[in-house]
Write an enzyme that holds these catalytic residues in place. Structure first.
Site, PDB file in Angstrom:
ATOM      1  N   ARG A  90      51.506  85.000   1.928  1.00 51.96           N
ATOM      2  CA  ARG A  90      51.171  86.430   1.847  1.00 51.96           C
ATOM      3  C   ARG A  90      50.568  86.906   3.147  1.00 51.96           C
ATOM      4  O   ARG A  90      49.853  86.165   3.822  1.00 51.96           O
ATOM      5  CB  ARG A  90      50.170  86.684   0.732  1.00 51.96           C
ATOM      6  CG  ARG A  90      50.816  86.517  -0.605  1.00 51.96           C
ATOM      7  CD  ARG A  90      50.083  87.248  -1.678  1.00 51.96           C
ATOM      8  NE  ARG A  90      50.752  86.985  -2.940  1.00 51.96           N
ATOM      9  CZ  ARG A  90      51.638  87.802  -3.483  1.00 51.96           C
ATOM     10  NH1 ARG A  90      51.936  88.947  -2.909  1.00 51.96           N
ATOM     11  NH2 ARG A  90      52.222  87.486  -4.623  1.00 51.96           N
ATOM     12  N   ILE A  91      50.867  88.160   3.460  1.00 49.37           N
ATOM     13  CA  ILE A  91      50.295  88.751   4.666  1.00 49.37           C
ATOM     14  C   ILE A  91      48.878  89.214   4.337  1.00 49.37           C
ATOM     15  O   ILE A  91      48.655  89.881   3.321  1.00 49.37           O
ATOM     16  CB  ILE A  91      51.181  89.914   5.163  1.00 49.37           C
ATOM     17  CG1 ILE A  91      52.517  89.324   5.619  1.00 49.37           C
ATOM     18  CG2 ILE A  91      50.494  90.684   6.282  1.00 49.37           C
ATOM     19  CD1 ILE A  91      53.578  90.344   5.910  1.00 49.37           C
ATOM     20  N   LEU A  92      47.955  88.794   5.190  1.00 50.37           N
ATOM     21  CA  LEU A  92      46.547  89.135   4.960  1.00 50.37           C
ATOM     22  C   LEU A  92      46.207  90.426   5.698  1.00 50.37           C
ATOM     23  O   LEU A  92      46.609  90.611   6.849  1.00 50.37           O
ATOM     24  CB  LEU A  92      45.679  87.974   5.435  1.00 50.37           C
ATOM     25  CG  LEU A  92      45.846  86.733   4.540  1.00 50.37           C
ATOM     26  CD1 LEU A  92      45.451  85.470   5.278  1.00 50.37           C
ATOM     27  CD2 LEU A  92      45.052  86.899   3.248  1.00 50.37           C
ATOM     28  N   HIS A 108      53.672  77.620  11.543  1.00 51.07           N
ATOM     29  CA  HIS A 108      54.911  78.381  11.367  1.00 51.07           C
ATOM     30  C   HIS A 108      56.104  77.526  11.814  1.00 51.07           C
ATOM     31  O   HIS A 108      56.061  76.922  12.892  1.00 51.07           O
ATOM     32  CB  HIS A 108      54.833  79.668  12.202  1.00 51.07           C
ATOM     33  CG  HIS A 108      56.045  80.517  12.049  1.00 51.07           C
ATOM     34  ND1 HIS A 108      56.217  81.367  10.980  1.00 51.07           N
ATOM     35  CD2 HIS A 108      57.166  80.620  12.806  1.00 51.07           C
ATOM     36  CE1 HIS A 108      57.401  81.964  11.092  1.00 51.07           C
ATOM     37  NE2 HIS A 108      57.990  81.540  12.187  1.00 51.07           N
ATOM     38  N   ASP A 140      46.320  86.797  14.141  1.00 51.93           N
ATOM     39  CA  ASP A 140      45.800  88.109  14.518  1.00 51.93           C
ATOM     40  C   ASP A 140      46.345  89.137  13.526  1.00 51.93           C
ATOM     41  O   ASP A 140      46.871  88.756  12.472  1.00 51.93           O
ATOM     42  CB  ASP A 140      46.121  88.443  15.997  1.00 51.93           C
ATOM     43  CG  ASP A 140      47.597  88.703  16.222  1.00 51.93           C
ATOM     44  OD1 ASP A 140      48.376  88.642  15.240  1.00 51.93           O
ATOM     45  OD2 ASP A 140      47.975  88.965  17.378  1.00 51.93           O
ATOM     46  N   GLY A 142      48.918  91.021  13.538  1.00 52.12           N
ATOM     47  CA  GLY A 142      50.371  91.110  13.402  1.00 52.12           C
ATOM     48  C   GLY A 142      50.907  89.970  12.539  1.00 52.12           C
ATOM     49  O   GLY A 142      50.140  89.142  12.036  1.00 52.12           O
TER      50      GLY A 142
HETATM   51  C1  GRF Z   1      55.883  75.079   6.294  1.00 52.73           C
HETATM   52  O1  GRF Z   1      57.177  74.949   6.853  1.00 52.73           O
HETATM   53  C2  GRF Z   1      55.048  76.034   7.106  1.00 52.73           C
HETATM   54  O2  GRF Z   1      55.346  76.038   8.456  1.00 52.73           O
HETATM   55  C3  GRF Z   1      55.426  77.371   6.510  1.00 52.73           C
HETATM   56  O3  GRF Z   1      55.551  77.114   5.138  1.00 52.73           O
HETATM   57  C4  GRF Z   1      55.925  75.749   4.927  1.00 52.73           C
HETATM   58  C5  GRF Z   1      54.917  75.156   3.982  1.00 52.73           C
HETATM   59  O4  GRF Z   1      55.295  73.889   3.546  1.00 52.73           O
HETATM   60  N1  GRF Z   1      54.464  78.389   6.861  1.00 52.73           N
HETATM   61  P1  GRF Z   1      54.299  72.988   2.680  1.00 52.73           P
HETATM   62  O5  GRF Z   1      53.850  73.845   1.490  1.00 52.73           O
HETATM   63  O6  GRF Z   1      53.152  72.594   3.561  1.00 52.73           O
HETATM   64  O7  GRF Z   1      55.106  71.823   2.235  1.00 52.73           O
END
Ligand code: GRF
Length: 194
Positions: A90-92, A108, A140, A142
Site C-alpha cells: 500500500r502507498i503510505l 523493490h 520519500d 513519491g
Molecule cells: C518482493 O519482491 C519485494 O521487492 C516487493 O514485494 C515482494 C515481496 O515478497 N516489494 P515477499 O513477501 O518478501 O516474499
C-alpha cells in the site's frame, strides 16, 4: 542494536530472511514487531520466531489518513529505529512518510528508477530488459522515488517468465536486505532523505 519494525502484505520471504539473520546473536538487529494491512501469510513467520505481529486493515477505516494514523500509532508503540517495508503493497500518505523517513526503507524488485510501481517484474519482462534487479531505497513522498541505498543486478534469461524471474530476484533481495540492514545498524550506511 538497531530495532526494527517490518511491514508486509504477502508471503514475507524477505521478512523471513531478516528474522533468520536477527536470530543470530552477532547480527546487531532486533525485530520488535511485524505489521500488515491484511491477514498476510507471512505473519506466520513472526509467530515462529516469537515476534509480535499486528494487522491494521485498510478496509476497516473510512479513509487513508485515519488508517495510516492507526498504523503509525501502532508502530510508535514499539518505538523502532527503523521501519522496513518488505513487500508492503500500500502507498503510505505523506503524513506517515514525514513521521518515519529517512528511517523508512523499501525493497523493490527492479533497478530503480527503471520499472517503479506494483508490477516491476512483469514490466521488465514486457519491456524486453536484458537485466533487472533489486533496489533498497529510503521512502520519500513519491512512489519508488526515494534515495537509493543499495542495488543488485539480476540477468533476465530468455526462458524466464514472471515467476522464474521473480524467484531469482527474491533470492538476491534476501541477501541484499540482510546486508543493508546490517550496514545501517553498523552505521556504514547513513539514511538521508530529500
Ligand atoms: C518482493 O519482491 C519485494 O521487492 C516487493 O514485494 C515482494 C515481496 O515478497 N516489494 P515477499 O513477501 O518478501 O516474499
Amino acid at each position: 542494536m538497531l530495532s526494527v519494525v517490518v511491514l508486509i502484505s504477502g508471503t514475507g520471504s524477505n521478512l523471513l530472511a531478516l528474522l533468520k539473520a536477527a536470530d543470530h546473536p552477532l547480527y546487531p538487529v532486533r525485530i520488535l514487531a511485524v505489521g500488515s494491512d491484511r491477514a498476510a501469510e507471512g505473519l506466520a513467520h513472526a509467530d515462529l520466531y516469537g515476534v509480535p505481529s499486528f494487522v491494521v486493515e485498510r478496509g476497516r477505516f473510512s479513509d487513508v489518513e485515519t488508517w495510516s494514523a492507526k498504523l503509525q500509532e501502532t508502530i510508535e508503540h514499539f518505538n523502532p529505529d527503523l521501519v522496513v517495508l518488505a513487500g508492503f503493497m500500500r502507498i503510505l500518505p505523506p503524513s506517515f512518510v514525514s513521521r518515519f523517513s529517512p528511517n523508512l526503507i523499501n525493497i523493490h524488485p527492479s533497478l530503480l528508477p527503471l520499472f517503479p510501481g506494483a508490477h516491476a517484474v512483469r514490466d521488465a519482462l514486457a519491456a524486453g530488459a536484458r537485466e533487472t534487479g533489486v533496489t533498497i531505497h529510503v521512502v520519500d513522498k513519491g512512489v519508488d522515488t526515494g534515495p537509493v541505498i543499495a542495488q543488485r543486478t539480476v540477468t533476465v534469461m530468455p526462458a524466464d517468465d514472471q515467476a522464474s524471474l521473480h524467484e531469482r530476484i527474491k533470492f538476491q533481495e534476501h541477501e541484499l536486505l540482510v546486508e543493508t540492514v546490517l550496514s545501517i545498524a553498523e552505521k556504514r550506511t547513513e539514511l538521508v532523505g530529500r
